[in-house]
Design an enzyme around this catalytic site. Structure first.
Site, PDB file in Angstrom:
ATOM      1  N   LYS B  95     120.744  74.591 -17.660  1.00 50.01           N
ATOM      2  CA  LYS B  95     119.587  74.096 -17.676  1.00 50.01           C
ATOM      3  C   LYS B  95     119.507  72.743 -18.372  1.00 50.01           C
ATOM      4  CE  LYS B  95     114.583  74.940 -17.835  1.00 50.01           C
ATOM      5  NZ  LYS B  95     113.569  75.945 -18.231  1.00 50.01           N
ATOM      6  N   SER B 170     110.218  77.110 -14.592  1.00 49.97           N
ATOM      7  CA  SER B 170     111.055  75.841 -14.593  1.00 49.97           C
ATOM      8  C   SER B 170     112.498  75.560 -14.430  1.00 49.97           C
ATOM      9  CB  SER B 170     110.491  75.179 -16.194  1.00 49.97           C
ATOM     10  OG  SER B 170     111.131  75.770 -16.947  1.00 49.97           O
ATOM     11  N   SER B 194     110.208  80.827 -17.292  1.00 42.04           N
ATOM     12  CA  SER B 194     110.838  79.949 -16.454  1.00 42.04           C
ATOM     13  C   SER B 194     112.134  80.378 -15.947  1.00 42.04           C
ATOM     14  CB  SER B 194     111.029  78.761 -17.575  1.00 42.04           C
ATOM     15  OG  SER B 194     109.769  78.123 -17.651  1.00 42.04           O
TER      16      SER B 194
END
Lengths: 453, 488
Positions: B95, B170, B194
């Site tokens: 990420k 996210s 997330s």
């Protein structure tokens, strides 16, 4: 005419001389280093970096607390203090808000005892340099100082004069210096002073009530920053007392504000008013778990405190019979105090008088300053040996005659019946003699010589 | 053409050509160790699939130069004996919230559009030591602020199951990429769902670890007391292998845990007999879409068949989770984002998105003088109540079975246009972070529209081994996680 009692509290910041910074491995010794050569992601506040507290700094703060008889808190934590300034890379300073490492404590002064509010640990900021680059005025930031451990010592508002404030600050400096945890060098900025000052009206005739339990503090207080020496501390406070007195005499109340001391003018200047006071939005630092100690951990973690200045003074005066002013002089620094004590112990073992050694150390500082305790004792011994023949009339008599020749008025006074001037004459002989003399022998010789005249 | 490799794989009775990266890490690792496969082939396949698929889903923010990745692959191939980790030679994704030295790191924000970090996150170092090969920095909601990867300054990631829908967030980029087999695994970051939310919406498996289990050093902070670094993969077994490599204490993170790291992979087969799953019935009421509710509750039989006992219970205090999460999380984020002033690096604060500005404002307000007691302090008290509520629940069971999302992945614009509904969508995933509990999201079905559904198993602190074991044994008897988007 009203009278006012100054109400003064001091905040003293001291940089610890730990090897590394408060929350990262960068060297903490930043003075005179090339700008931005001692930085890393942590003290630059780069994305993703995390603080890891320096154990040594925590222990040293506890040590300071112990030296001032503060309460070492079993539970403590770090908090974030938010404000924007270019030298603060994270937008917040890691400090301690409501759970400092140490609470309370006292500082004992000749004028009395001043209570401490708290002693806490935080990180220092970077440093702005206002300079000119390619003809343009610019502000540059040096982050070498960013994250250096900083201890804040806060006093209760129990100081009532500029002179006491100065003594208080000097005492704090001396004690921390003796602990060996900071250079406490005002010029290098490793010790910084801030004063909170306000004035309390006193009814004429009534005795000022200075017991902290009964004092109702004034409705305002003025914080004075930018004080770079003990002398300026005294000046800044006196200037502020004068300024506030004038305002109060006019029947007005001084504004609650932060003022800066200007060395050139010797006055203070407004920096920030209460309306512009910052909201620091303190909250617990989530990157550092709360600190928890047990009393036994304090015992094992905190090293035994070295002798403090007062303990040296007591020893020098009470055990070794030194003159108080000499004792003071020999406790000026932890090194000198430790060396003196070692020398006195050695002297006593060899049947010599420590007080005589102290006289030698102070009167012949240039020679003795670099000597080790044993060298000092040897020197004293040799002086006594060489001074022995001098006690004989043959070597001392010429000196006695010289002194009488140089002080005709004293001689006249003596003959007029003021026998006490003999003391001054003895002193003069002592001064003239290259080596220690026995006062009794000198007195005999003087009496003899004076009788002959 | 995509590079194909012919192998018999355990779960298929058919002998047919499959993607290398569709196989489990254990299988790939075995092939690599036996030299039936090279890391170069694996990495080459990854880049070819990315080239083909990524333009359709926009999962990447920064793709590592292929030559660089291949160089690393050759190094692993040539020095096989030096690398003992099963992750050696295997391509993975980060990420874009993890800093990587000399490789652009943005947290999906224009503020860091051109930020090249001078150092790398601990999780990157650990994977580098294992010989895993980083091939991309993935899309996300900027700073972790969101649950749909729409709040990104690098265009939203699309759901591979239906390109008009969000991938969740996210960590939407890594989830969508794994669904399309663009790498073997990814490192996500979970502050309030997330990892779990996008895993559930993309039919992948994601583990939110116990707070402190994996070092946060180098993870760009959203809410420091909630942030966790965890694995995302195709299966629980893959997550177990990754977690083993990244977990453990780190001298650079004062909040990292000292607890020893078990061999999660070996513990996958531990007996589940006598273990109890708790079902908080109050989480299956209003607001939960019917197909999701039905799909999850259907799994009770599967868990029973694995030897697990079931017990129903109530957790009424969890309803305060959203308030607690948003007050504390946004307070912390307002502080964590204070450093992005554009003075020393990055662009100035005008480049924050509206959503991020909203979160900074709310957090700043909650910490302000006069409001602190009413908001931040009250929320911390609420946090203590959540801790007690979970403690109480765990006196009746070992793990809790909960939904991940109340709804299926929405179409673009549906959530982000409505900040409150956006917040409500987090209801099932925000209560674990304030408590620090681990939670595993696994696929458990599809809606009538063929959109993925996930469930989550919430465990006690440091019970990742049990969660992964249940997840693994569940995946041994179910096939949801094997489904792939038609895109492939």
């Amino acid at each position: 005419m009203k009278t006012y009692l100054p109400i003064i509290g001091l905040e003293i910041h001291v940089e610890l001389r730990t090897k590394s910074k408060m929350f990262c491995g960068c060297p903490a010794d930043h003075f005179g280093k090339e700008p931005n050569t001692q930085t890393c992601p942590v003290c630059l506040g780069l994305p993703g970096a995390l603080p890891v507290p320096n154990q040594q700094a925590i222990i040293w703060t506890l040590m300071i607390g112990q030296a001032f008889n503060a309460t070492l808190n079993l539970e403590s934590k770090f908090d974030r203090k938010h404000y924007f300034y270019p030298d603060l890379p994270k937008g917040y300073q890691i400090s301690q808000y409501d759970e400092p490492l140490c609470s309370g404590g006292v500082v004992t002064l000749p004028e009395g005892v001043i209570s401490l509010t708290r002693i806490h640990l935080e990180e220092d900021t970077g440093k702005l340099q206002h300079t000119t680059l390619n003809g343009q005025p610019v502000s540059l930031v040096d982050f070498n100082r960013s994250g250096v451990p900083l201890v804040e010592i806060v006093s209760e508002p129990q100081i009532h004069s500029a002179a006491t404030a100065k003594t208080y600050a000097q005492t704090i400096r001396q004690i921390i210096h003796f602990l060996g945890v900071s250079d406490c060098d005002m010029e290098k900025g490793s010790m910084r002073l801030e004063a909170n000052i306000s004035l309390m009206s006193i009814n004429p005739g009534s005795k000022p009530q200075t017991d902290p339990g009964f004092i109702r503090l004034p409705q305002y207080k003025v914080e004075v920053k930018n004080i770079n020496s003990f002398r300026f501390l005294e000046k800044a406070i006196n200037a502020e007392i004068q300024r506030q007195t004038a305002i109060l005499d006019r029947g007005q109340l001084p504004r609650q504000e932060t003022r800066g001391f200007t060395e050139v003018t010797g006055t203070t200047k407004s920096q920030r008013s209460k309306e512009a006071a910052k909201d620091y939005r303190y909250f617990p630092e989530p990157d550092i778990p709360p600190l928890k100690f047990t009393p036994s951990q304090f015992k094992t973690l905190i090293p035994q405190l070295p002798l403090m200045p007062q303990a040296y003074l007591d020893l020098f005066i009470k055990t070794y019979d030194l003159r108080p002013d000499y004792a003071q002089t020999l406790t000026a620094s932890p090194k000198l105090a430790a060396k003196s004590l070692a020398a006195f112990i050695l002297a006593q073992k060899q049947g010599l008088d420590p007080a005589a050694l102290a006289n030698l150390m102070i009167n012949q500082k240039a020679i003795t300053v670099k000597l080790s305790p044993s060298a000092l004792v040897n020197l004293l011994q040799s002086k006594i040996k060489t001074s022995q023949p001098q006690s004989k009339t043959t070597t001392l008599m010429p000196l006695v005659r010289e002194v009488l020749k140089q002080n005709p008025d004293l001689v006249t006074k003596y003959h007029q019946g003021k026998v006490s001037v003999i003391g001054a004459l003895i002193g003069a002989v002592k001064k003239l003699s290259p080596s220690p003399v026995d006062p009794q022998t000198v007195q005999q010789l003087l009496t003899q010589a004076l009788a002959q005249k | 053409m995509r590079l194909k490799h012919t192998t018999v794989i355990s779960w298929s009775s058919l002998y047919f050509e499959i993607m290398l990266l569709d196989q489990s890490i254990h299988q790939i690792s075995t092939l690599l160790r036996q030299k039936n496969l090279s890391s170069v082939e694996l990495v080459t396949e990854a880049y070819q699939t990315i080239k083909e698929i990524n333009p359709q889903i926009n999962a990447f923010i920064t793709l590592v130069e292929q030559n660089l990745a291949l160089k690393q692959a050759r190094n692993v191939d040539q020095n096989r004996v030096k690398f003992t980790s099963p992750l050696a030679g295997i391509p993975y994704l980060l990420k874009d919230s993890y800093v990587t030295q000399s490789l652009r790191t943005t947290a999906a924000s224009a503020v860091l559009q051109n930020f090249i970090p001078p150092y790398s996150a601990t999780v990157y170092h650990r994977l580098e030591d294992s010989g895993a090969i980083l091939i991309g920095k993935m899309n996300m909601d900027a700073w972790g602020h969101g649950g749909s990867t729409e709040n990104t300054d690098f265009k939203p990631t699309k759901n591979p199951y239906e390109l008009s829908r969000v991938a969740g967030g996210s960590s939407g980029g890594p989830a969508a990429a794994l669904a399309c087999r663009l790498a073997a695994f990814a490192i996500g970051e979970d502050t309030g769902g997330s990892i779990r939310n996008p895993a559930a919406w993309t039919n992948t498996t994601g583990l939110k670890v116990t707070y402190g289990r994996v070092s946060r050093y180098g993870c760009i902070a959203y809410a420091s007391s909630f942030d966790t670094v965890g694995p995302m993969a195709k299966t629980a077994a893959d997550c177990a292998l990754v977690l083993k490599a990244i977990a453990g204490q780190d001298p650079y993170d004062a909040t990292s845990a000292v607890q020893p790291v078990p061999d999660y992979y070996q513990k996958l087969t531990q007996s589940l007999k006598g273990k109890t799953i708790g079902i908080p019935t109050d989480l299956y009421g209003d607001g939960l879409d019917e197909p999701i509710k039905t799909a999850i509750l259907k799994q009770k039989k599967v868990f029973q068949a694995l030897g697990l006992k079931l017990v129903e219970l109530k957790m009424p205090l969890l309803r305060y989770g959203l308030a607690v999460y948003y007050l504390i999380g946004l307070s912390e984020t307002s502080s964590n984002l204070a450093r992005y002033d554009g003075l020393r690096f990055g662009q100035d604060r005008h480049f924050f998105t509206t959503e991020t500005m909203r979160r900074i404002m709310i957090g700043t307000y909650a910490l302000s003088a006069g409001y602190y007691d009413a908001y931040y302090r009250q929320a911390q008290k609420g946090r203590t109540l959540l801790i007690r509520e979970y403690d109480q629940a765990f006196t009746h069971c070992d793990v809790l079975l909960m939904p991940v999302n109340p709804i299926s992945p929405p179409k673009f614009g549906e959530l982000i246009a409505d900040p409150l509904t956006n917040i409500m969508a987090d209801i099932y995933t925000v209560t674990q972070n304030p408590v620090g509990l681990p939670s595993l999201a696994v696929p458990c079905g599809f809606t009538p529209n063929q959109l993925p559904i996930g469930l989550q198993l919430v465990g006690q602190l440091f019970a990742e081994d049990l969660l992964l074991a249940i997840g693994h044994q569940y995946q041994q008897v179910t096939t949801w996680h094997l489904q792939k988007p038609q895109l492939l």
